[in-house]
Design an enzyme around this catalytic site. Structure first.
Site, PDB file in Angstrom:
ATOM      1  CB  SER A 261     -31.869   1.370 -22.626  1.00 10.17           C
ATOM      2  OG  SER A 261     -32.068   0.187 -21.618  1.00 10.17           O
ATOM      3  CE  LYS A 262     -24.496   3.441 -19.868  1.00 15.76           C
ATOM      4  NZ  LYS A 262     -24.417   2.122 -18.951  1.00 15.76           N
ATOM      5  NE  ARG A 263     -31.844   1.283 -16.417  1.00 13.56           N
ATOM      6  CZ  ARG A 263     -32.956   1.376 -16.571  1.00 13.56           C
ATOM      7  NH1 ARG A 263     -33.808   0.344 -15.949  1.00 13.56           N
ATOM      8  NH2 ARG A 263     -33.628   1.827 -16.803  1.00 13.56           N
ATOM      9  CG  ASP A 266     -24.285  -1.894 -18.577  1.00 14.77           C
ATOM     10  OD1 ASP A 266     -23.545  -1.581 -19.514  1.00 14.77           O
ATOM     11  OD2 ASP A 266     -25.546  -0.811 -17.783  1.00 14.77           O
TER      12      ASP A 266
END
Ligand code: GLU
Length: 504
Positions: A261-263, A266
Site C-alpha cells: 500500500s501507499k502507507r 511512506d
C-alpha cells in the site's frame, strides 16, 4: 486465429499504482510477444470516483515506462472512442439487446428501501444480497405485473437494470495463470448493469467494450477474479464469444504479508507510484519513481520481475528482450514480495551500463543541482570515478560533494585519527611538493606522494589520511591521487592550507 488484442483498462480514480503498472506491462508484453496489439481504454463511467488529472497521469506514466499503446484516447484507433464516458450510445444499443433476454430485469427499489432491508438483515446477523432469493420479494419487473412496470416507467420512477443470475448452475471457469475453477451461481448476486442515470456500471461497459474492441485476452488484477463468473454469463447472455482470462496476483508488502500500500511506501521510504502525483483536492504530493531518480528501463525491469521469471532466471532484460521472452504460463500464482533493495539494485545495474556521456546528460538534468561552473571534461572525470558505486545519478553529486565544494568543516572523529601536532608542518611540506608538480595527473601525483612519504620516512597511510581529510573533509571518497587530479593544483593546495589553518 484472430489477431491477439489486449487492453489495459484503468479507471481514472487516482495515480497508477505499482500493481497497475505491472498489469499494463504484462498486457503489453503479452500482446507484443504474440505479434498483437495493445489498447489503452479509460474506464471512467464511475463519475463519483473520477479524479482530475488521473487520465493524463496514466498516459504520461505509460509513456515514461516505454509502454506505448497502439490505440488509446490519445493515439486514436479504429475502435475509437477509447474513453467509456464517450461510448454511451454503444452501451444503450446493447442494453436494449440484453433487456430482451431473460438475463436482466428492471429494479425500482430506492436506495433508502435497500438500506432498510440491509439493516434488517444485519440485525439478524445476516448480510443482504440482491440475489436469486431476495429478488422475488423486492420491487422489480420480476415481481410486478407488466402494467405496474409500465406505470412506473410512465411516471419516470428511477430504476436500475440488474443481471438476473441463473439459479443452481455450476460455472466452469478457466484462467491462464490459475487453471480451472468452478463457482455455483447461487453464491453470486444480481449486479447492477446500468445505473438509474442510464450510465452502465463497470461490468456491463467492460464486457461490451471488450467485445466491440475485439479483445482476445483479458489480463488484469486478481481483485477481478470474483467477477469472472458474472462476466462469463454476460458473454453468454449476449451470445458472444468470450476472451481468455488471466488474473495477476498481488504485489505484497516488503515483509511478505498483505497487499503493498501507499502507507508501506511512506513507512519504508520508497514510492508506490511511477511518477509524482499531486492530489488535486489536498495538494499532497505522492512520490514517484521517476522523480526519485530511477531510470525508466530499470524501473520496468524491476516491475516485470515482480511475479514473472524469465528463462534461466535472467534478471536484466531490455523491454525488447522481455517481449521476446514473455510467457503468461510462467507468471506466478503466488503474490510477489516488493523489495526496495532489489529496486535499487536494478537502478544501480542500469546506471553502470550507461556511458559516461549518457550519464552526464542525465546528471545535468537532475533537479536542484547547478553544474554550470564545471566543464564537461571535469564532470566526465567525476562521473567515471563515482558512477560504479552510485545507485542513483544524484548520488554522484551527493557522494562526491567535495568535488563541487571545498570542505568547510572536518569530521571530528576523522580529525582525531588522521591529524596530530606534526601534521600541519607535514601537510605544508606536501603542499609545496604538489605545487611544484608540473603535470597534475593521478599517476604522477601518486609517485610524488610516495617519494615524499619515503623522504619523511613515513608509511603512505600517514600521508594519505590527512591529505584525504584536507581535500574531502572526511575519510571517504575515491583514490586520493584521482581526487587531486580532478581538483587541480591550485584548488588542492588551497584546500591543504585551509585544513592546516582550521584543524586542531
Ligand atoms: N477499470 C477496471 C480497473 O480499474 C478494469 C478491470 C479489468 O481490467 O477488467 O481495474
Amino acid at each position: 486465429m484472430s489477431k491477439v488484442r489486449v487492453r489495459f483498462a484503468p479507471s481514472p480514480t487516482g495515480p497508477l499504482h505499482l500493481g497497475g503498472v505491472r498489469t499494463a506491462l504484462y498486457d503489453y508484453l503479452f500482446a507484443k510477444n504474440q505479434g498483437g496489439e495493445f489498447v489503452l481504454r479509460i474506464e471512467d463511467t464511475d463519475t463519483a470516483r473520477y479524479v482530475e488529472g488521473a487520465e493524463d497521469y496514466i498516459m504520461e506514466a505509460l509513456e515514461w515506462c516505454g509502454i506505448i499503446p497502439d490505440e488509446s484516447p490519445k493515439h486514436g484507433g479504429k475502435f475509437a472512442p477509447y474513453r467509456q464516458s464517450e461510448r454511451r450510445d454503444i452501451y444503450d444499443r446493447y442494453l436494449a439487446e440484453i433487456l430482451k433476454t431473460d438475463y436482466s430485469y428492471l429494479a425500482f427499489d430506492t436506495p433508502e428501501e435497500l438500506d432498510e432491508i440491509r439493516k434488517e438483515y444485519e440485525q439478524k446477523g445476516d448480510v443482504f444480497a440482491y440475489n436469486y432469493i431476495s429478488r422475488n420479494r423486492l420491487k422489480n419487473s420480476l415481481t410486478l405485473s407488466e402494467e405496474e412496470v409500465q406505470k412506473l416507467l410512465d411516471e419516470n420512477v428511477p430504476y436500475v437494470v440488474r443481471f438476473k443470475m441463473p439459479v443452481d448452475r455450476i460455472l466452469n471457469l478457466e484462467d491462464i495463470i490459475r487453471g480451472k475453477s468452478s463457482v455455483n451461481t447461487n453464491t453470486l448476486d444480481d449486479k447492477v448493469l446500468v445505473k438509474n442515470d442510464g450510465m452502465p456500471t463497470y461490468h456491463f461497459a467492460n464486457i461490451v467494450d471488450d467485445h466491440e474492441m475485439e479483445i482476445t485476452h483479458v489480463i488484469r488484477g486478481e481483485e477481478w477474479l470474483p467477477s469472472l463468473g458474472l462476466h462469463y454469463l454476460l458473454y453468454e447472455a449476449m451470445g458472444w464469444e468470450r476472451p481468455q482470462f488471466a488474473h495477476l496476483s498481488l504485489i505484497l508488502k516488503p515483509e511478505g504479508k498483505g497487499k503493498l500500500s501507499k502507507r508501506d511506501g511512506d513507512k519504508f521510504g520508497f514510492p508506490v507510484f511511477p511518477l509524482n502525483f499531486k492530489d488535486p483536492e489536498t495538494g499532497n504530493i505522492s512520490k514517484g519513481y521517476r522523480e526519485e531518480g530511477y531510470l525508466p528501463n530499470a524501473f520496468i525491469n524491476m516491475v516485470a520481475l515482480l511475479g514473472w521469471s524469465p528463462a534461466n532466471d535472467r534478471e536484466i532484460l531490455t523491454l525488447e528482450e522481455m517481449v521476446k521472452e514473455f510467457d503468461l504460463h510462467k507468471v506466478h500464482k503466488a503474490g510477489a514480495r516488493f523489495s526496495k533493495e532489489k529496486a535499487e539494485w536494478f537502478n544501480h545495474e542500469y546506471l553502470k551500463q550507461l556511458s559516461n556521456e549518457e550519464t552526464l546528460a542525465l546528471f545535468k538534468g537532475v533537479d536542484g543541482i547547478d553544474l554550470s561552473q564545471f566543464s564537461d571534461d571535469k564532470l566526465l572525470k567525476i562521473i567515471s570515478l563515482m558512477k560504479e558505486r552510485a545507485t542513483f545519478i544524484k548520488d554522484i553529486y551527493n557522494d562526491g560533494k567535495f568535488f563541487f565544494e571545498a570542505p568547510i568543516t572536518y569530521d571530528e572523529k576523522a580529525s582525531k585519527k588522521a591529524w596530530n601536532a606534526e601534521t600541519g608542518t607535514l601537510m605544508n611540506d606536501l603542499a609545496d611538493v604538489l605545487h611544484a608538480t608540473k603535470t597534475f595527473e593521478s599517476e604522477i601525483l601518486r609517485k610524488a606522494i610516495h617519494d615524499f612519504a619515503e623522504t619523511k620516512e613515513l608509511g603512505m597511510g600517514k600521508v594519505m589520511m590527512p591529505l584525504r581529510l584536507a581535500l574531502v573533509g572526511e575519510l571517504k571518497g575515491p583514490d586520493v591521487p584521482d581526487i587531486l587530479e580532478i581538483l587541480g593544483s591550485e584548488e588542492s593546495v588551497g584546500r591543504i592550507k585551509n585544513a592546516v589553518n582550521n584543524i586542531n
